[in-house]
Write an enzyme that holds these catalytic residues in place. Structure first.
Site, short mmCIF file in Angstrom:
data_model
loop_
_atom_site.label_atom_id
_atom_site.label_comp_id
_atom_site.label_asym_id
_atom_site.label_seq_id
_atom_site.Cartn_x
_atom_site.Cartn_y
_atom_site.Cartn_z
N ASP A 24 0.85 -1.19 0.00
CA ASP A 24 0.00 0.00 0.00
C ASP A 24 0.88 1.24 0.00
O ASP A 24 1.68 1.43 0.91
CB ASP A 24 -0.91 -0.03 1.24
CG ASP A 24 -1.68 1.26 1.45
OD1 ASP A 24 -1.91 1.98 0.45
OD2 ASP A 24 -2.03 1.56 2.61
N ASP A 28 -3.99 3.96 2.91
CA ASP A 28 -5.42 3.73 3.13
C ASP A 28 -5.73 2.30 3.54
O ASP A 28 -6.90 1.93 3.71
CB ASP A 28 -6.24 4.12 1.89
CG ASP A 28 -5.96 3.23 0.68
OD1 ASP A 28 -5.07 2.36 0.77
OD2 ASP A 28 -6.65 3.41 -0.35
N ASP A 32 -2.03 -1.22 -3.70
CA ASP A 32 -2.32 -0.48 -4.92
C ASP A 32 -1.19 -0.64 -5.93
O ASP A 32 -0.17 -1.26 -5.66
CB ASP A 32 -2.59 0.99 -4.61
CG ASP A 32 -1.52 1.61 -3.70
OD1 ASP A 32 -0.32 1.37 -3.95
OD2 ASP A 32 -1.88 2.31 -2.74
N ASP A 209 -10.14 -16.33 -15.86
CA ASP A 209 -10.88 -16.85 -14.72
C ASP A 209 -12.02 -17.77 -15.18
O ASP A 209 -12.78 -17.40 -16.08
CB ASP A 209 -11.44 -15.66 -13.92
CG ASP A 209 -12.05 -16.05 -12.60
OD1 ASP A 209 -11.31 -16.53 -11.73
OD2 ASP A 209 -13.26 -15.87 -12.45
N HIS A 341 -4.75 -17.07 -4.80
CA HIS A 341 -5.63 -16.25 -3.96
C HIS A 341 -6.83 -17.02 -3.42
O HIS A 341 -7.53 -16.52 -2.54
CB HIS A 341 -6.09 -15.03 -4.74
CG HIS A 341 -6.90 -15.38 -5.95
ND1 HIS A 341 -6.34 -15.96 -7.08
CD2 HIS A 341 -8.22 -15.28 -6.22
CE1 HIS A 341 -7.28 -16.18 -7.97
NE2 HIS A 341 -8.43 -15.78 -7.47
N ASP A 342 -7.08 -18.23 -3.95
CA ASP A 342 -8.23 -19.03 -3.52
C ASP A 342 -7.85 -20.22 -2.65
O ASP A 342 -8.73 -20.96 -2.20
CB ASP A 342 -8.98 -19.58 -4.75
CG ASP A 342 -9.78 -18.51 -5.48
OD1 ASP A 342 -10.15 -17.50 -4.84
OD2 ASP A 342 -10.02 -18.67 -6.69
#
Length: 567
Positions: A24, A28, A32, A209, A341-342
């Site tokens: 980041d 925040d 990003d 995906d 990520h899964d």
């Protein structure tokens, strides 16, 4: 695209960045694009060739960016198109490529295409999505009125009633992710045009995906009921459907045809068989370069599914991965992964993240990377990041986990048992912020992170590993270098050894006179591995132990010890 037997991606290693959790730059609490750019030195140091970027498109974030509302815009939480262009330019300057995540089985319900589609039954884009009236004999909104009995992957029915038009739309995932109707050629051309737009911007390919879901059986028949609330299994009617090969060949022709450059396409394909994969990845068919399959990461699912885990039987894992190695040995290509990520963190899932943390993280890496195929490293895997100690479901953010907990507890399941399953297998385990250093919030953000940092970041972090020759990070560096340096790793033949041993994972790779041997003990007790005569300690080119013991036709292996020999 390159399709000969020595394609560039055969010796490449891909690194997956999940932008929300990588770095980041503005405090925040959400990662990003500028944060990624600032950390590219880490990836260059590691030696990877390609960065796969999980979705950064404009999105309401119902499914963390896999619900896209504008394919040609960057979500403000990640930055701007200028930030994206700067990232691509910096990657290219460092000799790396960028692969975008392509999510085109579905969009967000806030995408202008769907907003128009739902505006009326006569809307020009009505047929861009799957709309159906209530089941015959039922009023809209009645229980059982859904057009089919299919269940959503994120719990509940796969159909949602649109009150304004009185019809239902199909969503295999969240209700805010309506499925596109690929039967409509206008949909396909809109997707291809968008893909060309990103290639023109400098992107080097796409990870697609659930791309084997894009072709549904147009009849949309009911699925066989599972006995749970009358929900039917629609999977046979939308996975690897009747026109999926036609669509992917058309995509290849329309998007990449005549275009200069070395691109990479990988299709994420739940439920794909090796027989399907041979067709999808046959270079002569021009569909995709490789697929992600899920057979090996389903082996520890118990009778109740992924949230009912059972211990892994290593013999089943060897049989599964060995089968894919053999099946795609002559035609096609494998993707190699433990994490994404899964999936939960592999060192916690298949390894020992307590007593043998370093040893099991490096042994599992060794076993995976030297198979035939393109390895994928998921952010933090190269550090040995572990599952997170979630105290309760309130600490979790993933829609799949939150929905499962609510439904399971409502159905009478023991909340502690449900939580135990989520802690072991939930997707949030992969999404805790990358652990850059031992400072508060692990150097990920100066603010409050969107998902809590794993408390073990005080000792498990990148800064602590860079200069430690025995670190998990430096072991990954050496594995990646082996693939780059030795063609036998990229394209050699594969032969599994000791297939019935419950703890040893051993195999041989051969290319001409060159032979590479991987010998690993994936267990907590010492083991002896029998070897063919001629191998000795002088052939060891990589080990996760200080003094490999190889002699007289065998290797003495400590707990979670892995050796690589070359001659």
């Amino acid at each position: 695209m390159t399709h000969d037997r020595t394609a560039w991606w055969q010796s490449a290693v891909v690194y997956q960045v999940y932008p929300r959790s990588f770095a980041d730059s503005d405090g925040d609490g959400v990662g990003d694009l500028r944060g990624i750019t600032a950390r590219l030195g880490h990836l260059q140091r590691l030696g990877v060739d390609v960065v796969w970027l999980s979705p950064v498109y404009a999105s309401p974030q119902a499914d963390n960016g896999y619900d896209i509302s504008d394919y040609r815009a960057i979500d403000p939480s990640f930055g701007t198109l200028d930030d994206f262009d700067a990232l691509v330019a910096d990657l290219h300057a460092r000799g790396m490529k960028l692969v975008m995540d392509l999510v085109v089985n579905h969009t967000s319900d806030e995408h202008p295409w769907f907003v128009e589609s739902r505006s009326s039954r006569d809307a020009p884009k009505r047929d861009w999505y799957w709309w159906r009236p209530p089941r015959e004999g039922f009023e809209a909104g009645q229980p059982g009125a859904e057009p089919t009995n299919w269940g959503s992957f994120f719990s509940g029915p796969a159909w949602h009633l649109d009150e304004a038009t009185g019809e239902y739309y199909l969503h295999l995932f969240d209700r805010k992710q309506p499925d596109l109707n690929w039967e409509n050629p206008e949909v396909r051309e809109a997707v291809y045009d968008m893909m060309r737009w990103w290639l023109d911007r400098g992107v080097d390919g796409f990870r697609m995906d659930v791309v084997n879901f894009i072709s549904k059986d147009p009849a949309l028949p009911d699925g066989a009921t599972t006995g749970v609330g009358g929900v039917g299994d629609g999977f046979p009617h939308f996975a690897t459907g009747p026109r999926v090969h036609e669509y992917l060949q058309e995509m290849h022709r329309e998007v990449f045809g005549g275009r200069e450059g070395d691109f990479l396409t990988v299709g994420e394909m739940p439920g794909v068989t090796w027989q399907d994969a041979v067709l999808f990845t046959d270079p002569a068919r021009r569909e995709v370069d490789m697929v992600f399959q899920f057979e090996h990461v389903s082996l520890d699912h118990g009778p109740g599914g992924k949230f009912d885990p059972r211990p892994l039987d290593l013999r089943l894992l060897k049989a599964s991965l060995g089968r894919w190695q053999t099946a795609l040995g002559e035609v096609g290509w494998n993707s190699l992964y433990w994490n994404n990520h899964d999936q939960p963190r592999v060192v916690s899932r298949f390894g020992d993240d307590d007593r043998w943390w370093r040893e099991s993280a490096t042994a599992l890496a060794t076993v995976l990377h030297l198979h035939r195929g393109t390895p994928y490293v998921y952010q933090g895997e190269e550090l040995g990041m572990t599952n997170a100690p979630f105290a309760s479901v309130e600490d979790m953010r993933d829609v799949e986990s939150v929905n499962h907990h609510r439904e399971a507890v409502a159905a009478g399941a023991d909340p502690e048992v449900v939580l135990r399953g989520l802690r072991a297998m939930g997707r949030d385990n992969a999404r805790t912020p990358v652990q850059w250093d031992g400072t508060p919030n692990a150097g990920f953000t100066s603010g409050e992170p969107w998902l809590a940092v794993n408390p073990n970041h005080t000792w498990l972090n990148a800064a602590a590993q860079y200069d430690d020759p025995r670190s998990v990070f430096n072991h990954y560096r050496r594995l990646i270098a082996l693939r780059h340096e030795h063609p036998v790793v990229a394209v050699g033949d594969f032969r599994m050894l000791h297939p019935d041993d419950p703890a040893l994972y051993c195999y041989e790779r051969t290319l001409g006179e060159r032979r590479l041997l991987v010998v690993a003990n994936l267990g907590g007790e010492p083991r002896t591995a029998g070897l063919e005569p001629g191998w000795d300690a002088g052939h060891v080119v990589l080990a996760n132990s200080d003094e490999p013991r190889v002699a007289d036709g065998h290797a003495e292996l400590g707990p979670w010890e892995a050796l690589v020999l070359l001659r």
